[in-house]
Scaffold this motif. Structure first.
Motif, PDB file in Angstrom:
ATOM      1  N   LYS A  98       0.794  -1.091  -0.057  1.00  0.00           N
ATOM      2  CA  LYS A  98       0.050  -0.001  -0.138  1.00  0.00           C
ATOM      3  C   LYS A  98       0.893   1.526   0.155  1.00  0.00           C
ATOM      4  O   LYS A  98       1.975   1.263   0.284  1.00  0.00           O
ATOM      5  CB  LYS A  98      -0.829   0.280   1.251  1.00  0.00           C
ATOM      6  CG  LYS A  98      -0.052   0.206   2.590  1.00  0.00           C
ATOM      7  CD  LYS A  98      -1.163   0.221   3.792  1.00  0.00           C
ATOM      8  CE  LYS A  98      -0.518   0.335   5.033  1.00  0.00           C
ATOM      9  NZ  LYS A  98      -1.423   0.635   6.260  1.00  0.00           N
TER      10      LYS A  98
ATOM     11  N   GLU B  64      -8.395   3.893  -3.436  1.00  0.00           N
ATOM     12  CA  GLU B  64      -8.493   3.910  -1.860  1.00  0.00           C
ATOM     13  C   GLU B  64      -7.886   2.708  -1.575  1.00  0.00           C
ATOM     14  O   GLU B  64      -7.195   2.574  -0.445  1.00  0.00           O
ATOM     15  CB  GLU B  64      -9.969   3.837  -1.566  1.00  0.00           C
ATOM     16  CG  GLU B  64     -10.276   3.919  -0.045  1.00  0.00           C
ATOM     17  CD  GLU B  64      -9.696   5.012   0.574  1.00  0.00           C
ATOM     18  OE1 GLU B  64      -9.658   5.126   1.975  1.00  0.00           O
ATOM     19  OE2 GLU B  64      -9.367   6.060  -0.120  1.00  0.00           O
ATOM     20  N   TYR B  65      -7.894   1.655  -2.278  1.00  0.00           N
ATOM     21  CA  TYR B  65      -7.303   0.264  -1.809  1.00  0.00           C
ATOM     22  C   TYR B  65      -6.009   0.455  -1.897  1.00  0.00           C
ATOM     23  O   TYR B  65      -5.261  -0.147  -0.907  1.00  0.00           O
ATOM     24  CB  TYR B  65      -7.890  -0.926  -2.792  1.00  0.00           C
ATOM     25  CG  TYR B  65      -7.153  -2.067  -2.759  1.00  0.00           C
ATOM     26  CD1 TYR B  65      -7.433  -2.753  -1.411  1.00  0.00           C
ATOM     27  CD2 TYR B  65      -6.379  -2.760  -3.925  1.00  0.00           C
ATOM     28  CE1 TYR B  65      -6.565  -4.121  -1.441  1.00  0.00           C
ATOM     29  CE2 TYR B  65      -5.612  -3.687  -3.604  1.00  0.00           C
ATOM     30  CZ  TYR B  65      -5.840  -4.463  -2.504  1.00  0.00           C
ATOM     31  OH  TYR B  65      -5.331  -5.568  -2.258  1.00  0.00           O
TER      32      TYR B  65
ATOM     33  N   LYS C 238      -4.116   3.144  -1.487  1.00  0.00           N
ATOM     34  CA  LYS C 238      -3.782   3.838  -0.084  1.00  0.00           C
ATOM     35  C   LYS C 238      -3.906   3.169   1.096  1.00  0.00           C
ATOM     36  O   LYS C 238      -2.807   3.396   1.971  1.00  0.00           O
ATOM     37  CB  LYS C 238      -4.753   5.107  -0.326  1.00  0.00           C
ATOM     38  CG  LYS C 238      -4.524   6.129  -1.402  1.00  0.00           C
ATOM     39  CD  LYS C 238      -5.422   7.250  -1.318  1.00  0.00           C
ATOM     40  CE  LYS C 238      -5.290   8.237  -2.742  1.00  0.00           C
ATOM     41  NZ  LYS C 238      -6.210   9.368  -2.272  1.00  0.00           N
ATOM     42  N   THR C 239      -4.992   2.313   0.997  1.00  0.00           N
ATOM     43  CA  THR C 239      -4.917   1.714   2.488  1.00  0.00           C
ATOM     44  C   THR C 239      -4.876   0.427   2.674  1.00  0.00           C
ATOM     45  O   THR C 239      -4.404  -0.116   3.704  1.00  0.00           O
ATOM     46  CB  THR C 239      -6.633   1.631   2.968  1.00  0.00           C
ATOM     47  OG1 THR C 239      -7.323   1.162   2.145  1.00  0.00           O
ATOM     48  CG2 THR C 239      -7.004   3.315   2.928  1.00  0.00           C
TER      49      THR C 239
ATOM     50  N   ASP D 181      -6.802  -1.903   2.515  1.00  0.00           N
ATOM     51  CA  ASP D 181      -7.917  -2.856   3.216  1.00  0.00           C
ATOM     52  C   ASP D 181      -8.537  -3.731   2.342  1.00  0.00           C
ATOM     53  O   ASP D 181      -9.077  -3.315   1.194  1.00  0.00           O
ATOM     54  CB  ASP D 181      -8.915  -1.416   3.618  1.00  0.00           C
ATOM     55  CG  ASP D 181     -10.039  -2.233   4.458  1.00  0.00           C
ATOM     56  OD1 ASP D 181      -9.801  -2.517   5.634  1.00  0.00           O
ATOM     57  OD2 ASP D 181     -11.067  -2.164   3.974  1.00  0.00           O
TER      58      ASP D 181
ATOM     59  N   THR E 211     -12.360  -2.897   1.131  1.00  0.00           N
ATOM     60  CA  THR E 211     -12.281  -1.856   0.104  1.00  0.00           C
ATOM     61  C   THR E 211     -12.080  -2.797  -1.326  1.00  0.00           C
ATOM     62  O   THR E 211     -12.655  -2.449  -2.186  1.00  0.00           O
ATOM     63  CB  THR E 211     -11.222  -0.737   0.477  1.00  0.00           C
ATOM     64  OG1 THR E 211     -11.506  -0.181   1.519  1.00  0.00           O
ATOM     65  CG2 THR E 211     -11.198   0.002  -0.860  1.00  0.00           C
TER      66      THR E 211
END
Length: 683
Positions: free
Chosen positions: A244, A281-282, A284-285, A287, A290
């Protein structure tokens, strides 16, 4: 025929820099224009051939019909994909980036004699390493053996003022880390695999124990634990290093995010833009919830002319099937072929209802299967230079069941393969004239339809029994080959069905079916063996599945002489005597394979794969290799990518994007290292 390349004018030290500043679009244009040439009127398919590899080009037909906004979207997505190129190198092996950068510096800096056998061997080794994204063969997983010695490499390093740490230098020549992925039975597959998805000292049991304690918030929608991380052991404790921004591979991921943001700004519609936002977003995190949200949104985003695959996806490089390899494919819809083949997805429920599966293993409602033939505009990571010809995603079983999946066939890639092949090898291995003529007339259509049925119907069919865990947990190291074989069997079963003619896909279903069965058995039991050295077991998941499907069918049909093994003038052939009976046998095996998956029957999976898919008759194998020596064409092919070069106005805005081709294979590999080397040597 082996083509000689022109010496590259890119002898610049910048290719060895780990991280770079973001070049402006104009800087990119200036650099690319020096190194590219516009596609000639007569397209040259084959770039060069060396070792067991052939490098091809592919075109992007219909590019001029895209709007400027669509061209921008493709450009930004390809740049995002290439920005993560170094990730697959590091995932494949911990010393890969260090070795590649040293070898490339030698290549562009060496001023000595380049006519010697040692230098030619060095060049070939570097090209093979580029092709495999590392020092292990892309298909066999064996470490690539250089045909020069340690003293020559030491001299090259000294002559070019290059460095290579002792551990990385030694591993090129020694017997350590011989297998990138070790799928052997009865060994610690993780500990004996060189792939860098696991840290030093991590074992099979460490992996199993670590994920046994992971519980998804929704048991019916299990998260893809392990997909986006490296599992390491520090001070005796096992932990994940997540891919990430700010985490593992963060410097390359930040570049990916930058280009995905630009792509989102020119998305064709809201659904496509929303999916890109979730992917960003995935990244970035890291997660995993996500990731699932993204896959649901991406699967539903079916409108538009442009699509893509991007992230840590396929798990073939993980001996236990948890961790995803980085890959990207950027796609443009082929409207004509997609319309012709859409009939498969429209009839997905009919195929499910009429399959030979047990009733409890059939889906009552097959949802959301979309199928397109696409034109590839760019590939990176695990999809390049060696590329698939069809893809079905997402891989999560619950998303397939609830939302559906996207299936694509890479039309221009398939066409490039077909245009580059000859008929000499076919004549050598077919049993008779009838088999040859069927293949010549129906072979290409058979291949396209089998890919379509494999991806659209095969991977989307069947369901797990209630309470049975994900296949990677139940079938472990056999999960990948069982799934690929299951999808192959779906295609084989229906390629001998009048339904295909009723749907308007073929003009003679029976002849097409015969051609398909001939080529599958011929490949599964004979011709794919040219990819192995005598004495090797079959390791790669797809090769294994083709062999266990073919060998099981041959054995089951012995009583009725369904498939006959023929020896003529010291040569081995297989002749199918009863195609309809063979279809029944394929149906029986499909039923059993689905049962194994649905019930999570590890012992049955082990018996099937180990009993039929791993061992090779050494006498037949040696014979096949001898017969193949007469042919010049290499057993493996891969591609250089077309290059997209934007034109900009005085304000720096893109006004047009041109499609060009790289001068040669070497220039593209060196350029990629120079422009997209965003990771340090050690991560």
């Amino acid at each position: 025929m082996k083509f000689n390349h022109l010496f590259i004018l890119m002898a610049i030290g910048v290719i060895l820099v780990a991280c770079k500043k973001d070049p402006s679009i104009q800087d990119q244009i200036n650099q690319q224009e020096k190194e590219k040439e516009v596609v000639k009127e007569e397209f040259e398919q084959v770039v060069e051939q060396f070792a067991d590899l052939r490098i091809l080009r592919y075109q992007i037909p219909g590019w001029e019909n895209l709007s400027l906004k669509e061209q921008k979207l493709v450009y930004y997505l390809t740049q995002a994909g290439l920005s993560g190129r170094d990730i697959i190198w590091d995932q494949n092996y911990r010393h890969n980036l260090t070795i590649r950068k040293a070898l490339e510096k030698i290549y562009v800096s060496y001023k000595g004699d380049k006519t010697t056998d040692d230098w030619k061997a060095f060049e070939e080794y570097l090209k093979r390493v580029w092709f495999s994204n590392g020092i292990h063969h892309h298909y066999s997983n064996d470490k690539i053996k250089p045909e020069f010695d340690t003293q020559f490499l030491k001299q090259l390093l000294a002559d070019t003022d290059s460095r290579l740490p002792e551990a990385a230098f030694d591993v090129i020549f020694n017997d350590q880390d011989l297998k990138k992925v070790n799928q052997a039975k009865g060994v610690d597959n993780v500990a004996l695999s060189a792939v860098n998805l696991y840290g030093q000292g991590v074992t099979n049991q460490d992996v199993i124990s670590f994920y046994k304690n992971k519980k998804s918030p929704d048991a019916k929608r299990p998260l893809s634990y392990g997909l986006n991380s490296q599992l390491v052991k520090e001070n005796g404790k096992v932990k994940e290093r997540v891919y990430k921004s700010g985490g593992l591979y963060g410097s390359a991921i930040d570049e990916i995010i930058k280009w995905l943001e630009k792509a989102k700004g020119v998305a064709e519609n809201k659904a496509q833009g929303d999916a890109l936002a979730l992917l960003i977003e995935y990244y970035k995190t890291g997660d995993l919830q996500t990731w699932d949200d993204y896959n649901v949104a991406w699967t539903k985003a079916t409108e538009g002319n442009i699509d893509y695959i991007n992230s840590f996806i396929e798990v073939y490089n993980d001996p236990l099937g948890y961790r995803g390899s980085y890959e990207t494919i950027v796609q443009i819809k082929d409207f004509d072929m997609s319309a012709k083949m859409a009939v498969l997805s429209e009839n997905a429920q009919w195929f499910e209802d009429n399959s030979p599966l047990m009733r409890e293993h059939k889906k009552a409602n097959v949802v959301g299967v979309t199928y397109k033939v696409v034109t590839v505009a760019g590939e990176a990571g695990d999809a390049s230079p060696s590329t698939p010809i069809g893809v079905n995603l997402p891989n999560a079983n619950w998303i397939r069941a609830e939302v559906g999946s996207k299936s694509v066939s890479l039309g221009n890639i398939t066409n490039a393969y077909n245009n580059a092949r000859g008929s000499g090898r076919l004549k050598e291995f077919v049993h008779d004239k009838e088999e040859f003529e069927l293949e010549e007339k129906y072979g290409q259509l058979s291949g396209k339809l089998h890919t379509a049925l494999h991806e659209v119907i095969g991977h989307a069919s069947g369901q797990l029994n209630p309470g049975v865990g994900e296949t990677k947990e139940t079938l472990k190291n056999y999960a990948s080959t069982l799934e690929e074989g299951r999808a192959d069997l779906v295609g084989l079963y229906y390629l001998m069905d009048v339904k295909l003619q009723e749907l308007g896909l073929v003009d003679d279903w029976e002849k097409l079916g015969k051609a398909t069965y001939d080529r599958y058995i011929r490949n599964g039991l004979l011709t794919q063996l040219i990819r192995l050295k005598v004495g090797d077991d079959v390791e790669e998941a797809h090769m294994r599945n083709r062999q266990w499907v073919s060998a099981w069918a041959y054995e089951q049909g012995k009583k009725d002489n369904v498939i006959e093994k023929v020896t003529r003038e010291g040569k081995t052939y297989y002749n199918i005597n009863d195609y309809r009976k063979l279809r029944e046998i394929f149906g029986q095996l499909l039923k059993e394979t689905q049962r194994i998956k649905s019930e999570g029957d590890y012992k049955a999976a082990e018996a099937l794969v180990e009993g039929y898919g791993v061992k090779v008759d050494p006498v037949v194998h040696a014979e096949i290799l001898k017969r193949n020596e007469q042919f010049d064409s290499a057993p493996y092919s891969g591609f250089v990518n077309p290059v997209l070069i934007p034109e900009v106005d005085a304000a720096g805005e893109i006004t047009k994007i041109n499609v060009t081709q790289p001068r040669d294979y070497v220039s593209q590999m060196l350029e990629y290292s120079a422009k997209y080397g965003f990771l340090p040597e050690v991560n």
